[in-house]
Every structure is written in structure tokens, then in C-alpha cells.
Enzyme design. Structure first.
Site, PDB file in Angstrom:
ATOM      1  CB  ALA A  21      -0.956  -0.018   1.189  1.00 51.72           C
ATOM      2  N   GLY A  22       2.152   1.135  -0.010  1.00 51.31           N
ATOM      3  CA  GLY A  22       3.004   2.335  -0.059  1.00 51.31           C
ATOM      4  C   GLY A  22       2.831   3.233   1.153  1.00 51.31           C
ATOM      5  CD  GLU A 176       9.578   3.098  14.127  1.00 52.85           C
ATOM      6  OE1 GLU A 176       9.498   2.162  13.325  1.00 52.85           O
ATOM      7  OE2 GLU A 176       8.647   3.906  14.333  1.00 52.85           O
ATOM      8  CG  HIS A 252      13.621   0.659  11.260  1.00 57.13           C
ATOM      9  ND1 HIS A 252      12.690  -0.140  10.636  1.00 57.13           N
ATOM     10  CD2 HIS A 252      12.913   1.486  12.073  1.00 57.13           C
ATOM     11  CE1 HIS A 252      11.474   0.190  11.045  1.00 57.13           C
ATOM     12  NE2 HIS A 252      11.583   1.171  11.906  1.00 57.13           N
ATOM     13  CB  CYS A 370      12.431  -6.594   9.049  1.00 56.98           C
ATOM     14  SG  CYS A 370      13.385  -5.302   8.318  1.00 56.98           S
TER      15      CYS A 370
HETATM   16  O1  SUG Z   1       7.778  -0.021   9.060  1.00 60.19           O
HETATM   17  N1  SUG Z   1       7.059  -1.519   5.952  1.00 60.19           N
HETATM   18  C1  SUG Z   1       7.687  -1.590   7.266  1.00 60.19           C
HETATM   19  C2  SUG Z   1       8.981  -2.329   7.158  1.00 60.19           C
HETATM   20  C3  SUG Z   1       9.589  -2.587   8.489  1.00 60.19           C
HETATM   21  C4  SUG Z   1      10.952  -3.149   8.415  1.00 60.19           C
HETATM   22  N2  SUG Z   1      11.463  -3.351   9.706  1.00 60.19           N
HETATM   23  C5  SUG Z   1      12.741  -3.216  10.092  1.00 60.19           C
HETATM   24  N3  SUG Z   1      13.635  -2.619   9.348  1.00 60.19           N
HETATM   25  N4  SUG Z   1      13.065  -3.628  11.271  1.00 60.19           N
HETATM   26  C6  SUG Z   1       7.903  -0.198   7.830  1.00 60.19           C
HETATM   27  O2  SUG Z   1       8.245   0.709   7.073  1.00 60.19           O
HETATM   28  C7  SUG Z   1       5.232  -1.027   4.431  1.00 60.19           C
HETATM   29  C8  SUG Z   1       3.756  -1.329   4.336  1.00 60.19           C
HETATM   30  C9  SUG Z   1       3.153  -0.908   3.032  1.00 60.19           C
HETATM   31  O3  SUG Z   1       3.654   0.016   2.420  1.00 60.19           O
HETATM   32  O4  SUG Z   1       2.136  -1.520   2.640  1.00 60.19           O
HETATM   33  C10 SUG Z   1       5.777  -1.123   5.838  1.00 60.19           C
HETATM   34  O5  SUG Z   1       5.080  -0.869   6.788  1.00 60.19           O
END
Ligand code: SUG
Length: 446
Positions: A21-22, A176, A252, A370
Site C-alpha cells: 500500500a506504499g 521503533e 531503521h 526485520c
Molecule cells: O515499518 N514496511 C515496514 C517495514 C519494516 C521493516 N522493519 C525493520 N527494518 N526492522 C515499515 O516501514 C510497508 C507497508 C506498506 O507500504 O504496505 C511497511 O510498513
């Protein structure tokens, strides 16, 4: 005397609404795959295959269940009303972005679920948990209550485990979780150094901060967690992330550094003051010398580190050294693949590299690291926790069958408000809490 302890990894089982969904500005993959059609079944099976491979290698592997999505209580709190189907229809029509946010399967990235401090580091010698408020993104800010319930249900014995509520959900205390927290130590059961990496200082507008993308973690949040967990100065290092790295898509710290035992594997652009970080760790680390494995921009440009997720790998002890469990994309980016060959030939602490296919998650910016929350547990704590979430061959078979029975193989943004999807999810999750023996943890079960 130090107790024998292991690092258990709790992977988030990908939920049935996994979609693109960005939603995460600052996370390059999330933005570039917006509106692609996802395959939730494949995503969940990829995650389970990763867990199984690591469990087969003898690592203690746990499972954290997905959250209930779409999350109707969040829509009600925002003023949508009527039956569940009416609420979904109204939200999809008037606020498609809110609808997408409450349907995200983002709880799969359990590195963001919480910060965990092992009992060898804490004042009261209990394992401390604080669910991350994830206040930087609406879709993630609705995770912490249920995450807290899950953790309490799995780590229930108050003699061994202490649970704190998430920090106040405002930008000053943006937290986070373990994605910005690394522990270095001699042995897992020995007192370690907890490295908290923050993106900005909330109460000091003059301090360095990224210009393009948001810094999700604040120093104030990291300090609060350290206080809550009863961590003494001798166990603590706070380090600012390099704002230029955040602006290059490192949302992160675990996208640019990973630590395990006495080893810190990081890119030269990870920290604002690299030398201070290393000397602060060295001054506190007992029972081992720090092994700093530094990757230069000449070897791997930061854009390649972000594209490949080289540092979002799991670094795991093996009988002969350490294994770096990398996402498949690392072998597709030439500079990174070349670097990995050089790393293996270097005779350093990292002695093996293995590729894991987590492509469905990677397209949303989530690599192997992650997808897991690390919990160091000594033998007594491991015995005291709820064992129904520890992966065994039988549980793997059961979960694979469960995914195959309940998950769709295609999902696009238009499907998210389908009332049938909500029904499918609730039916699946109700069965799952039974499989994992977790009791009632979801809002729809209350
Ligand atoms: O929080 N992506 C997550 C990815 C998390 C990765 N986690 C670590 N690096 N620990 C975020 O950005 C994208 C969902 C979307 O676009 O549909 C999202 O939430």
C-alpha cells in the site's frame, strides 16, 4: 556466575492481508511497490520456510501470530460506524489511505514489535519487554496493544518477565523497538552492552536531523526504555544514526548495521560519530573484544546496501564462527555479492553466508532481520515461557496447512475492504490462537 543462555528468535507470521500500500514514506521499497498485487500465501510460506530452516539448524525459533486486520476498532475510533461491512465500505470510499493503513499486515516485522533486555543486563534480573509505540506511522501505531498482550501471554511468569506499556505515542517518544537496538556481549548469559541507536533528539531542535525523510526513533525514547528496563550506565551506549543515511532510505538502524555476540557488522555511514560509538562499546564490553566489521562506501555504496538489505541479515552463532543469513537480493546486487565473497575469504568472525528468500516481505522493506524479534533467555526462562509458540516439525506442518487453508494467493488494494476478507481473517486467527495455545488475544475474541 553467568547462566547458560540462548538467543531465541521470534518471527512474525505474515498475516492474510499482506499487501503493498506504499504506507511508509522514507522506506524506499514500500514506496516503489505501491499497488503491486501481493501474494499473502506465498509470503507466509516464505516466512515459515525461513523459520524451519533455522530451527532445523538447532536455533530456538518462535512464532508470533499476525494481528487482526482490517482492524475495525481503529476505524470505529475514527468515527466510522454501523456494521463491520458498512464501516469497511465507508472507510474505503471516503478514506482509502486510512482503510489501507488498518489493513496492513505490518506486524510481521517483529524486529519492531518491542525492545527486549535480557535478565543478565537488568537491575532486577528479569527479562524486560516494552512494545514499540511505532508512532511515526499510523498503520504501525495500532500494533502495540495487541503486541503487548501476545508478549504477556507468552512470557507470563512475573518471576522471570517484566512487561511495560508502550511509551507515550507522540513524536517526542517515537520508538521503533529492536530495529534500533543491538546487544553486544561475550556470551549470551553474560552482562552485555545494549546499543540504542536514535535518529534525532526530540527536545533539541538544533541537533543534527535528516532533511528529507523522517527519523522514527528519538534519543528520549531510547533513554526512557533504558530507564524502564533498569539498565545501568555500564551496559548502555546511545548513538545517533547518520542523518545522511536516513535520507538515503535507512529508516531503521537494522537496515545498516547488525550485531551479535562480540561482532558489529556495519556500514561506514551508519553512525554520526563512528569512532565514539566503537570506543563507547569497547569501554563497556566485558568478557570479549569488540570485532568491528566495517563496510566502506567504496565496497558497497549506500544505495546498494539499501537495495540489497545486506545489513538486514541475521547474524547467528555457529560451532565454527558466525552465519550471516542474507536476503536473496544480496546475490543480485553485484557490489554486494562481490563483497560477500570477500568477507568469506577474509578469515574474520563471519564464516558463512546463506541466502533466504523473503521476497514478498522485501518488497515492503522487510528483510530477514526485520522479520524476527530476538529474546535472550537463560535455561530457566526458556522453561518458564509458553512453549506452544516454539517451532517444531509438527507445528511447522500444522502452520503450513493452516496457511494453505486460509490465505489468498492474490490481494490488491481493492480487496482490503471486502467483508469476506475480514471474516476469513477472523476465522483463521481464531483457529491459530488454538493451535498456538495462546488464549484470547485479539479484539474480536474479547
Ligand atoms: O515499518 N514496511 C515496514 C517495514 C519494516 C521493516 N522493519 C525493520 N527494518 N526492522 C515499515 O516501514 C510497508 C507497508 C506498506 O507500504 O504496505 C511497511 O510498513
Amino acid at each position: 556466575m553467568a547462566k547458560h543462555a540462548v538467543e531465541a528468535n521470534f518471527d512474525g507470521l505474515v498475516g492474510p492481508t499482506h499487501n503493498y500500500a506504499g504506507l511508509s514514506w522514507g522506506n524506499v521499497a514500500s514506496k516503489s511497490n505501491v499497488n503491486a498485487v501481493s501474494n499473502p500465501r506465498e509470503a507466509a510460506l516464505q516466512g515459515l520456510a525461513k523459520m524451519k530452516r533455522l530451527s532445523d539448524r538447532g536455533y530456538v525459533q518462535g512464532v508470533l501470530p499476525p494481528h487482526e486486520r482490517p482492524h475495525v476498532p481503529s476505524l470505529k475510533a475514527l468515527g466510522f460506524s454501523g456494521t463491520d461491512a458498512q464501516i469497511l465500505a465507508q472507510a474505503a470510499k471516503s478514506s482509502p489511505s486510512i482503510m489501507a493503513a488498518v489493513a496492513s499486515a505490518s506486524s510481521m516485522w517483529t524486529a519492531n514489535a518491542a525492545t527486549v533486555s535480557p535478565s543478565a543486563d537488568t537491575d532486577d534480573h528479569r527479562v524486560h519487554f516494552t512494545p514499540a509505540n511505532l508512532s511515526a506511522k499510523f498503520h504501525r501505531s495500532i500494533e502495540h496493544r495487541v503486541t503487548g498482550r501476545m508478549l504477556k501471554s507468552i512470557f507470563a511468569d512475573e518471576g522471570y518477565f517484566a512487561h511495560h506499556p508502550a511509551l507515550p505515542s507522540v513524536s517526542h517518544f517515537g520508538d521503533e523497538g529492536a530495529a534500533n537496538h543491538t546487544r553486544l556481549c561475550g556470551g549470551y548469559g553474560e552482562p552485555g552492552v545494549e546499543l540504542f541507536v536514535y535518529g534525532q533528539i526530540a527536545f533539541n531542535e538544533q541537533a543534527p536531523a535528516p532533511k528529507k525523510y523522517p527519523a522514527r526513533q528519538t534519543l528520549e525514547a531510547s533513554q526512557a526504555i533504558a530507564r524502564l528496563h533498569g539498565l545501568k550506565n555500564g551496559h548502555l551506549v546511545f548513538a545517533q544514526q547518520n542523518p545522511a543515511a536516513i535520507d538515503a532510505g535507512v529508516f531503521h538502524n537494522d537496515v545498516i548495521a547488525v550485531g551479535n555476540g562480540n561482532t558489529l557488522f556495519y556500514h561506514e555511514m551508519a553512525f554520526l560519530d563512528e569512532q565514539r560509538v566503537l570506543s563507547d562499546i569497547r569501554a563497556r564490553l566485558t568478557g570479549a573484544e569488540l570485532e568491528a566489521v566495517r563496510v566502506s562506501s567504496g565496497e558497497v555504496p549506500i544505495a546498494d546496501a539499501v537495495a540489497s538489505y545486506l545489513f538486514n541479515s541475521q547474524l547467528l552463532n555457529t560451532p565454527d564462527g558466525m552465519l550471516l543469513a542474507v536476503p536473496g537480493e544480496c546475490r543480485e546486487v553485484p557490489s554486494v555479492s562481490k563483497y560477500l565473497d570477500k568477507l568469506l575469504a577474509s578469515g574474520g568472525p563471519i564464516t558463512a553466508v546463506e541466502v533466504f528468500d523473503v521476497k514478498q516481505s522485501m518488497r515492503n522493506g522487510g528483510g530477514p532481520a526485520c522479520l524476527r524479534l530476538r529474546v535472550v533467555l537463560n535455561d530457566d526462562e526458556l522453561k518458564a515461557m509458553h512453549r506452544g509458540v516454539i517451532l517444531t516439525d509438527a507445528l511447522y506442518e500444522r502452520l503450513t496447512t493452516w496457511v494453505e487453508a486460509h490465505y489468498r494467493s492474490e490481494l490488491s488494494r481493492d480487496d482490503l475492504a471486502d467483508p469476506m476478507l475480514l471474516e476469513e481473517v477472523r476465522k483463521a486467527l481464531d483457529e491459530l490462537t488454538g493451535i498456538l495455545g495462546l488464549g484470547s488475544i485479539y479484539d474480536f475474541q474479547m
